[in-house]
Design an enzyme around this catalytic site. Structure first.
Site, PDB file in Angstrom:
ATOM      1  N   GLU A 251     -48.396  95.961 -10.616  1.00 40.74           N
ATOM      2  CA  GLU A 251     -47.200  96.153 -11.441  1.00 40.74           C
ATOM      3  C   GLU A 251     -47.232  97.499 -12.160  1.00 40.74           C
ATOM      4  OE1 GLU A 251     -43.639  95.010 -12.900  1.00 40.74           O
ATOM      5  OE2 GLU A 251     -44.812  93.248 -12.355  1.00 40.74           O
ATOM      6  N   ARG A 253     -46.900 100.603 -11.058  1.00 46.40           N
ATOM      7  CA  ARG A 253     -47.781 101.577 -10.396  1.00 46.40           C
ATOM      8  C   ARG A 253     -49.224 101.429 -10.865  1.00 46.40           C
ATOM      9  NH1 ARG A 253     -44.185 105.886 -11.991  1.00 46.40           N
ATOM     10  NH2 ARG A 253     -42.367 105.982 -10.647  1.00 46.40           N
ATOM     11  N   ASP A 285     -49.714 107.706 -10.988  1.00 46.62           N
ATOM     12  CA  ASP A 285     -49.731 106.551 -10.098  1.00 46.62           C
ATOM     13  C   ASP A 285     -51.166 106.056 -10.009  1.00 46.62           C
ATOM     14  OD1 ASP A 285     -49.534 104.652  -8.056  1.00 46.62           O
ATOM     15  OD2 ASP A 285     -48.066 105.818  -6.926  1.00 46.62           O
ATOM     16  N   ARG A 287     -52.183 103.188  -8.531  1.00 50.22           N
ATOM     17  CA  ARG A 287     -52.362 102.163  -7.504  1.00 50.22           C
ATOM     18  C   ARG A 287     -53.490 102.521  -6.532  1.00 50.22           C
ATOM     19  NH1 ARG A 287     -46.214 101.703  -5.537  1.00 50.22           N
ATOM     20  NH2 ARG A 287     -46.414 103.964  -5.883  1.00 50.22           N
ATOM     21  N   LYS A 313     -48.450 106.810   0.130  1.00 49.86           N
ATOM     22  CA  LYS A 313     -48.801 105.556   0.803  1.00 49.86           C
ATOM     23  C   LYS A 313     -49.360 105.830   2.195  1.00 49.86           C
ATOM     24  CE  LYS A 313     -45.583 102.497  -1.639  1.00 49.86           C
ATOM     25  NZ  LYS A 313     -44.433 101.565  -1.527  1.00 49.86           N
TER      26      LYS A 313
END
Length: 353
Positions: A251, A253, A285, A287, A313
């Site tokens: 959630e 990033r 970011d 993630r 990604k």
């Protein structure tokens, strides 16, 4: 030997406002999360009033407390010297930028050299994992019992420990021929989900990496494009005949729901989504796309077509051993509430919109 279970206990303690300890190469830091503590707990930890405040450089830069080198790395640790006027309330104002306009800082405050760099950086990472502001009261200890280490935290977050926990058929709107697969590690609290849509054809699947967004996915928020992206991805994968939607519990990033709402509050004050995250003290970011790569590997897929506008990604999957044969654009029209958000993604984070 690293102990990820000890990190799970430390996360629980930090969220409850209890002290923890982290051992690095230059000593042990005893820490108290500012967000969940109170003045009494601070007095119990530090009766002499000597504990410094540990912030990340992204937040310290806003306060003019970071040097140029630190400012280039928003998650670098910065120590703020304790002073008579830096009590618990003042530290709370230092920690949380959403109140900067309402609570002018009294100061002055001064950053000081920090020898325990690796332990301090690990503490800021642990706060992010726990969904807390990256802000601690900290003091150097030589007698702390059972401290965790940066290696323990790395083991707790190791995507390679993810395993399939359960799976079942799940028809969904837009894709009635679907199967849901849940993944988890032994120590982390949350589960990641894969939705397998259609039947394998032998061709590389069309894959969408979708990070959890409660406000967009469930409540229909118009501030972002997450909800429409989620549903459009399901339909596009179904139309392709075969593919996988990965629903990643990352959630905001990677900063968690509460911190994402704090970022929303900063956006209401005029900051864009990038500046909001760094003012809170987080990376733009945070993630870990290695999690998605591990999920795909467990599903037997190491070559994919990726439905995304985000080159990060693609790079994240490739770095973790999954070959991206093609990037498939995922375009949706803006609305009056998210136009600036989408422009920021295009102009500041490299999204190919």
């Amino acid at each position: 030997m690293s102990d990820p279970r000890a990190v799970a206990r430390a996360i629980d303690a930090a969220r409850r406002g209890w002290p923890i300890a982290i051992a690095g190469s230059n000593g042990v830091l005893e820490l108290l999360a500012i967000e969940t503590a109170d003045a009494n707990r601070l007095a119990a930890l530090d009766p002499a009033g000597e504990a410094f405040v540990l912030l990340s450089a992204g937040r310290a830069t806003t306060l003019k407390l970071a040097n140029q080198r630190d400012a280039a790395d928003p998650v670098a640790p910065v120590a703020v010297e304790r002073s008579p006027w830096l009590d618990f309330d003042a530290a709370t104002a230092l920690a949380d930028p959403q109140f900067d306009l309402a609570t002018p800082l009294k100061g002055p405050f001064r950053s000081v050299p920090l020898a325990q760099q690796d332990a301090a950086r690990a503490a800021l990472e642990l706060a992010r994992i726990a969904g807390l502001l990256p802000a601690w009261f900290a003091r150097v200890r030589h007698d702390a019992s059972d401290p965790i280490t940066p290696a323990d935290i790395a083991a707790h977050e190791d995507a390679g420990r993810l395993e399939i926990a359960a799976r079942a058929r799940l028809p969904v709107a837009g894709a009635e021929d679907a199967e849901i697969v849940a993944f988890r590690t032994p120590d982390a609290a949350g589960e990641h989900i894969a939705l397998l849509i259609g039947q394998p054809t032998g061709a590389p699947p069309l894959v969408r990496l979708h990070s959890e967004c409660l406000t967009g996915d469930v409540l229909g928020s118009l501030k972002c494009d997450c909800g429409p992206q989620l549903h459009a991805a399901i339909h596009e994968i179904a139309a392709n005949g075969w593919g996988i939607l990965l629903y990643l519990r990352q959630e905001g990033r990677g900063i968690g729901l509460v911190n994402k709402l704090r970022a929303y509050a900063l956006q209401d004050q005029g900051f864009d989504t990038v500046d909001a995250n760094t003012r809170l003290g987080f990376a733009i970011d945070a993630r870990d796309f290695g999690v998605a790569a591990r999920m795909l590997t467990l599903l037997g897929q190491d070559k994919v077509r990726l439905l995304t506008n985000n080159p990060e990604k693609v790079a994240g999957l490739e770095a973790a051993g999954v070959t991206v044969l093609e990037r498939v654009p995922h375009h949706l029209p803006p609305n009056p509430h998210n136009a600036r958000y989408l422009a920021t993604k295009r102009d500041r984070t490299g999204h190919q919109l």
